[in-house]
Enzyme design. Structure first.
Site, PDB file in Angstrom:
ATOM      1  N   ASP A 285      36.527  49.491  25.161  1.00 51.38           N
ATOM      2  CA  ASP A 285      37.748  49.704  24.374  1.00 51.38           C
ATOM      3  C   ASP A 285      37.908  48.643  23.290  1.00 51.38           C
ATOM      4  O   ASP A 285      39.021  48.424  22.803  1.00 51.38           O
ATOM      5  CB  ASP A 285      38.975  49.671  25.297  1.00 51.38           C
ATOM      6  N   ASP A 344      35.688  45.002  36.774  1.00 50.24           N
ATOM      7  CA  ASP A 344      36.134  44.448  35.500  1.00 50.24           C
ATOM      8  C   ASP A 344      34.977  43.731  34.817  1.00 50.24           C
ATOM      9  O   ASP A 344      33.941  43.441  35.432  1.00 50.24           O
ATOM     10  CB  ASP A 344      37.304  43.490  35.721  1.00 50.24           C
ATOM     11  N   ASP A 346      34.278  40.748  33.919  1.00 51.92           N
ATOM     12  CA  ASP A 346      33.778  39.441  34.335  1.00 51.92           C
ATOM     13  C   ASP A 346      33.225  39.441  35.757  1.00 51.92           C
ATOM     14  O   ASP A 346      32.899  38.379  36.288  1.00 51.92           O
ATOM     15  CB  ASP A 346      34.894  38.399  34.231  1.00 51.92           C
ATOM     16  N   ASP A 438      46.416  49.943  38.913  1.00 56.66           N
ATOM     17  CA  ASP A 438      45.731  49.847  40.200  1.00 56.66           C
ATOM     18  C   ASP A 438      46.710  49.965  41.365  1.00 56.66           C
ATOM     19  O   ASP A 438      46.456  50.680  42.343  1.00 56.66           O
ATOM     20  CB  ASP A 438      44.952  48.532  40.283  1.00 56.66           C
TER      21      ASP A 438
END
Length: 705
Positions: A285, A344, A346, A438
């Protein structure tokens, strides 16, 4: 005049009380002072003049001892003065080069976001400033009254004395102070004491909840309770391995995260799973063209290596992460897959991550989610990351593990979890209505009867925010989103067909107690009520509320991270300091203020441990047939160059106005507590005020680029 060193040394040849002096860097310190010997006592008994000589000699020795100690004390004072001047100089430089928290540019927002209205942001700060100026005025008032001798041991005696004094003999100041004492006794103390008592009750309820969670964690460890994998004798045709190998989709959402995209893509491409049954979606994104081209190039590189990986970029970027995931799930080929794993940008999962999580779904049709815990590559980077590690260790090992074992429900962490796609579809899929998508999908799945499993022994490595600015933005989103969700989900929870106990757990424990009450009483009790009781002493907070119970709760919180015990006091102070951010976020989410919809991508540094580099190199050698093995030292040197390049970037500090205002409020209240000789209250207010001051000047964590 004190005797010279030579004459004193000659006299020390005789028996007596010798003093051994050590010379180090021109600082004299007494090492040992021996007692009078038996021979000296007998000599004194046989010689009448001996006692006088001994007294003279002892007096000379005592003089030198005092001189040495005075010299040592002077050295300590000089060192403290130099340290204070150095700190003041550092503060002055940081204030001069810093920016206030109102000066937030769009460039620092990473993923964009809804900009908070300046009027809404100023209201909270204005309320704090009102309390601050009021406390300063009252402190001056109380100091003047103290020097007039108007402070007695009992507030009732003070009030009776002031009211008994004739108004004709009172001066202007006397009348004003008498009126102030009467007002605070009649009008201020009762509501303040009522609010304090209410917060104490909430504090005790929340402490009891935390104690029960800790007992549940102890029981899990004592009984060795953990989810057990079922053995599967089937053999995968492609890999030839025994086990359960369904179709798995791996999603990697990211946004302008140039620091971490390489290691995360490499980690998911090295997952041990049959290639024909694994598909990786990189959901980019990014609105930065450079980041887009770098991520796309990395995906193309792994495609050439044989990995089944796709690059997706949305033209219309709506809904943040939830919109990104929703768009990816609408692809036609997703219907071929049974499970979806989300990481995610990281996160660096271990190669056997899927083998340790997906098999839990076999023959368990009610299971909707398997969640792994996080581990952190930079938990020892600075004080801020150490304190975050304490909080998250308790969250995973205690909160999520206990709720997973006894309730089969907890909040999805947004990453490092495997979902049954049927559970997602049955619950309505990803929705963009809050900033905690979430938690939203987890609550809706729970209302539809799906069960969750938490695996405390399966970890996925990631990063902690290293700057206070990044951590503050993250915590704001994590505490405003649940309040938005609570407003939206409350009717559905009440109308759902789950049991009364599960409804009670969702409404009271999950949302109200842990998401609303905790930040409310933390900020109100310790940052507002406690300072105000110093100026309205008729309302009191017991010492056990200020000291003993918070210390006990901090001790319980730190148990899952025993290596962090030296940081128990900074942890207690920092948690109270963060309460201002959490309280503001909670109010914003509850009342739908502008900042409730603020979404900021947490800043990453791209750190990797040496063990990660070794495993990555070992995996890359398998895909590079016919080539020599990569040079680990060259890889380390390249990373070192990148870190040096990053360190040359211009950094600055932010000045956090709310934290600074609260710092001065608490320090003012600590000065007032000195007049009442309240020991525990004084030390708590003093150190809590210093903690707010350090955070307000951005002296904790890394600087912001």
């Amino acid at each position: 005049m004190a005797p010279s060193l030579d004459s004193w040394a000659k006299q020390s040849i005789h028996k007596g009380t010798p003093v051994v002096v050590k010379m180090e860097n021109l600082n004299w310190s007494m090492v040992e002072l021996e007692s009078t010997s038996d021979d000296d006592i007998f000599a004194a008994a046989g010689d009448g003049a001996a006692p006088n000589r001994m007294r003279n000699k002892n007096a000379k020795q005592l003089t030198w001892v005092l001189l040495l100690r005075a010299h040592r004390a002077a050295g300590c004072l000089a060192s403290m003065a130099a340290a204070a001047l150095g700190l003041a100089s550092a503060v002055r430089r940081r204030v001069a080069s810093g920016r206030t928290d109102n000066d937030v540019s769009e460039a620092s927002r990473g993923g964009g976001g809804v900009r908070e209205s300046p009027n809404l942001k100023a209201r909270f700060y204005t309320c704090i400033k009102v309390f601050l100026w009021l406390s300063i005025v009252l402190l001056g008032f109380e100091v003047a009254a103290y020097f007039k001798g108007w402070h007695y041991g009992s507030h009732n005696i003070e009030l009776q004395h002031l009211l008994a004094t004739s108004f004709s003999v009172k001066g202007v100041f006397d009348r004003l102070y008498s009126k102030w004492v009467w007002i605070r006794v009649e009008y201020l103390a009762p509501p303040l004491q009522f609010l304090a008592n209410a917060c104490i009750v909430l504090f005790l309820i929340q402490s009891l909840d935390r104690l029960i969670l800790c007992l549940g964690c102890f029981w899990i460890r004592f009984r060795n309770i953990r989810p057990v994998l079922k053995e599967d004798a089937s053999v995968d045709v492609e890999s030839g391995e025994k086990g359960y190998f369904p179709m798995v989709l791996v999603q990697l959402p990211m946004c302008n995260e140039k620091e971490v995209y390489q290691q995360s893509i490499a980690a998911v491409c090295n997952l041990e799973w049959p290639k024909s049954k694994l598909l990786i979606q990189v959901l980019d994104d990014s609105d930065d063209p450079t980041a887009q081209s770098l991520i796309k190039e990395e995906v193309n590189k792994w495609q050439q290596e044989g990995a089944r990986i796709l690059y997706r970029h949305r033209v219309i970027r709506e809904g943040y992460k939830a919109g990104n995931l929703k768009s990816a799930m609408n692809c036609s080929y997703v219907k071929e897959y049974e499970f979806v794993t989300i990481f995610d940008a990281d996160f660096q999962p271990a190669p056997d991550f899927l083998k340790r999580t997906v098999p839990h779904f076999k023959d368990n049709e009610e299971l909707g989610l398997v969640q792994a815990r996080w581990s952190f590559v930079n938990k020892d980077e600075n004080l801020l990351t150490r304190l975050q590690n304490i909080n998250l260790a308790f969250h995973f090992e205690v909160e999520q593990q206990v709720n997973g074992v006894f309730l089969n429900f907890f909040g999805f962490n947004g990453t490092a979890g495997v979902w049954r796609i049927k559970a997602l579809e049955d619950s309505g899929g990803w929705l963009e209505r809050t900033t905690v998508e979430d938690m939203d999908i987890a609550v809706r799945a729970h209302l539809h009867g799906w069960k969750f499993i938490f695996l405390n022994d399966v970890e996925a490595q990631c990063e902690l925010p290293e700057s206070y600015e990044a951590y503050r933005k993250q915590q704001h989103r994590w505490h405003s989103g649940p309040m938005q969700l609570f407003r939206l989900c409350l009717p559905a929870i009440i109308k759902s067909k789950i049991s009364i106990w599960k409804k009670f757990n969702l409404i009271f424990l999950f949302f109200l107690l842990r998401k609303l009450i905790l930040p409310f009483y933390s900020f109100t009790l310790f940052c507002i009520i406690l300072p105000m009781t110093m100026f309205v002493p008729e309302a009191e907070l017991p010492a056990w509320v200020v000291c003993y119970i918070p210390a006990t709760m901090s001790f319980l919180n730190i148990l899952p991270a025993p290596k962090s015990f030296p940081f128990i006091v900074p942890y207690l102070l920092f948690e109270n300091t963060m309460s201002v951010t959490k309280f503001h976020a909670m109010i914003s989410g509850l009342f739908q203020l502008g900042s409730a919809y603020e979404w900021v991508v947490t800043k990453k540094s791209g750190r990797s441990s040496e063990g990660d580099l070794l495993s990555l190199v070992e995996k890359e050698t398998k895909h590079k047939r016919g080539n020599s093995a990569p040079d680990l030292e060259a890889l380390k040197e390249e990373i070192s160059k990148q870190e040096q390049k990053a360190s040359r970037k211009k950094k600055h500090n932010r000045i956090y106005t709310k934290e600074l205002a609260l710092a001065f409020l608490l320090l003012t209240a600590s000065a007032r507590s000195l007049l009442s000789a309240q020991g525990i209250h004084f030390y708590f207010l003093l150190f809590q005020g210093i903690s707010f001051l350090l955070v307000g000047l951005d002296l904790i964590g890394e600087q912001v680029e």
